[in-house]
Design an enzyme around this catalytic site. Structure first.
Site, PDB file in Angstrom:
ATOM      1  CG  ASP A  54      -0.404  -0.079   2.517  1.00 52.10           C
ATOM      2  OD1 ASP A  54       0.833  -0.153   2.626  1.00 52.10           O
ATOM      3  OD2 ASP A  54      -1.181  -0.067   3.506  1.00 52.10           O
ATOM      4  CB  SER A  55       4.584   1.695  -0.264  1.00 53.67           C
ATOM      5  OG  SER A  55       4.761   0.567  -1.104  1.00 53.67           O
ATOM      6  CG  ASP A  93       0.523  -4.019   2.246  1.00 55.16           C
ATOM      7  OD1 ASP A  93       0.767  -4.842   3.150  1.00 55.16           O
ATOM      8  OD2 ASP A  93       1.332  -3.141   1.882  1.00 55.16           O
ATOM      9  CE  LYS A 122       3.321  -5.901   3.879  1.00 51.73           C
ATOM     10  NZ  LYS A 122       2.946  -4.726   4.660  1.00 51.73           N
ATOM     11  CD  GLU A 124       0.950  -1.432   8.067  1.00 54.09           C
ATOM     12  OE1 GLU A 124       0.722  -0.624   8.993  1.00 54.09           O
ATOM     13  OE2 GLU A 124       1.341  -1.084   6.949  1.00 54.09           O
ATOM     14  CD  GLU A 189       8.206  -0.383   7.288  1.00 53.63           C
ATOM     15  OE1 GLU A 189       7.206  -1.078   7.013  1.00 53.63           O
ATOM     16  OE2 GLU A 189       8.398   0.764   6.830  1.00 53.63           O
TER      17      GLU A 189
HETATM   18  O1  KIV Z   1       3.596  -1.072   1.581  1.00 50.14           O
HETATM   19  C1  KIV Z   1       4.780  -1.470   1.516  1.00 50.14           C
HETATM   20  O2  KIV Z   1       5.507  -1.237   0.548  1.00 50.14           O
HETATM   21  C2  KIV Z   1       5.290  -2.247   2.646  1.00 50.14           C
HETATM   22  C3  KIV Z   1       6.776  -2.429   2.721  1.00 50.14           C
HETATM   23  C4  KIV Z   1       7.403  -1.171   3.169  1.00 50.14           C
HETATM   24  C5  KIV Z   1       7.152  -3.564   3.580  1.00 50.14           C
HETATM   25  O3  KIV Z   1       4.552  -2.666   3.483  1.00 50.14           O
END
Ligand code: KIV
Length: 271
Positions: A54-55, A93, A122, A124, A189
């Site tokens: 989600d980056s 994510d 994934k 968090e 992280e």
């Molecule tokens: O969203 C993302 O790119 C991430 C990485 C920084 C691990 O969760």
């Protein structure tokens, strides 16, 4: 039952392959990917895992945080990535507020797997009940501890986590409990390298680090950071792999090889 595409199942990286890599001490390389062209390139180079992070809210959409990213957007970008890859394992994510209850998490994980075609989702934080619920439904889960970008408004800044004894003990304990809940991968992280080393040794599942030192089972970076095309300042734990490369593919290859040889991250990229 006949498996329709034996070639596909023979070449696609699986969670078992990643587990074997941990057991055999072979480092796992991982990069974020958000579109088909980069996906094909990263796949071709031989990177083991792609994360549709989600980056993308920050590096693709230009937001200040990952919070505005929607499940529709994640499903769309996941599909772009999975359509173009032949071999790499793909994780996506679950974005902010899309796993507030087990049922909501299951509905959104199904979208990422069915519409997006990813192999794992994934999430968090130490959400043991949600992880266990998803796993019991057949959804492979990657947990994420340490710096949690979706909690930026609680944290106040993107800073190293687990620096004091109590914080470190909590992260270590949460990691064990997430493994017990059924997570098959953990992303750590921005935590001190010593803590990451201890957690990696204590867990049976692979641990992928970002800003967590060289002793994790693998490494992940945000693609745009390592190509130095991100907006704003590159984080200290990342590295510009374009500096010594003559092409984007060359930079990705240099990253992949540096992870495999444990030349990246070096001490200057660790805490
Ligand atoms: O969203 C993302 O790119 C991430 C990485 C920084 C691990 O969760």
């Amino acid at each position: 039952m006949t498996y329709l595409n034996p070639e596909h199942s023979a070449t696609l990286t699986t969670i078992n392959d990643l587990l074997t890599m941990k057991q055999e001490g072979i480092k796992i390389s991982c990069l974020t990917a958000y579109d088909a062209s980069f996906s094909a390139l990263i796949d071709e180079v031989g990177v083991d895992v792609m994360l549709v992070g989600d980056s993308l809210g920050m590096v693709v959409q230009g937001h200040d945080t990952t919070l505005p990213v929607t499940i529709d957007e994640m499903a769309y970008h996941s599909r772009c990535v999975t359509q173009a890859r032949k071999r790499a394992f793909v994780i996506a994510d679950l974005p902010f507020m899309t796993y507030t209850t087990p049922a909501i998490a299951a509905e959104n994980a199904a979208r990422l797997m069915q519409e997006g075609g990813v192999q794992m989702v994934k999430l968090e934080g130490p959400h043991f009940e949600i992880v266990s619920f998803l796993v019991n439904l057949g959804v492979p889960v990657c947990a994420h501890l340490g710096l949690l970008p979706q909690s930026i408004n609680q944290l106040g800044s993107y800073k190293v986590q687990g620096k004091n004894i109590n914080e470190a003990a909590k992260i270590k304990n949460d990691a064990l409990k997430l493994q017990e809940a059924g997570a098959s991968l953990l992303i750590l992280e921005c935590v001190p390298a010593d803590l990451a080393r201890e957690i990696t040794a204590q867990l049976a599942i692979p641990v992928i680090g970002i800003g967590a030192g060289v002793d994790c089972d693998g490494q992940v970076l945000v693609l745009y950071d390592m190509l130095d095309i991100g907006i704003g300042k590159r984080p200290r734990f990342s590295k510009n792999f374009m500096v010594d490369a003559t092409s984007i593919a060359g930079a990705i290859e240099a990253y992949h090889e540096a992870v495999k040889a444990q030349h990246f991250p070096s001490v200057e990229h660790a805490f």
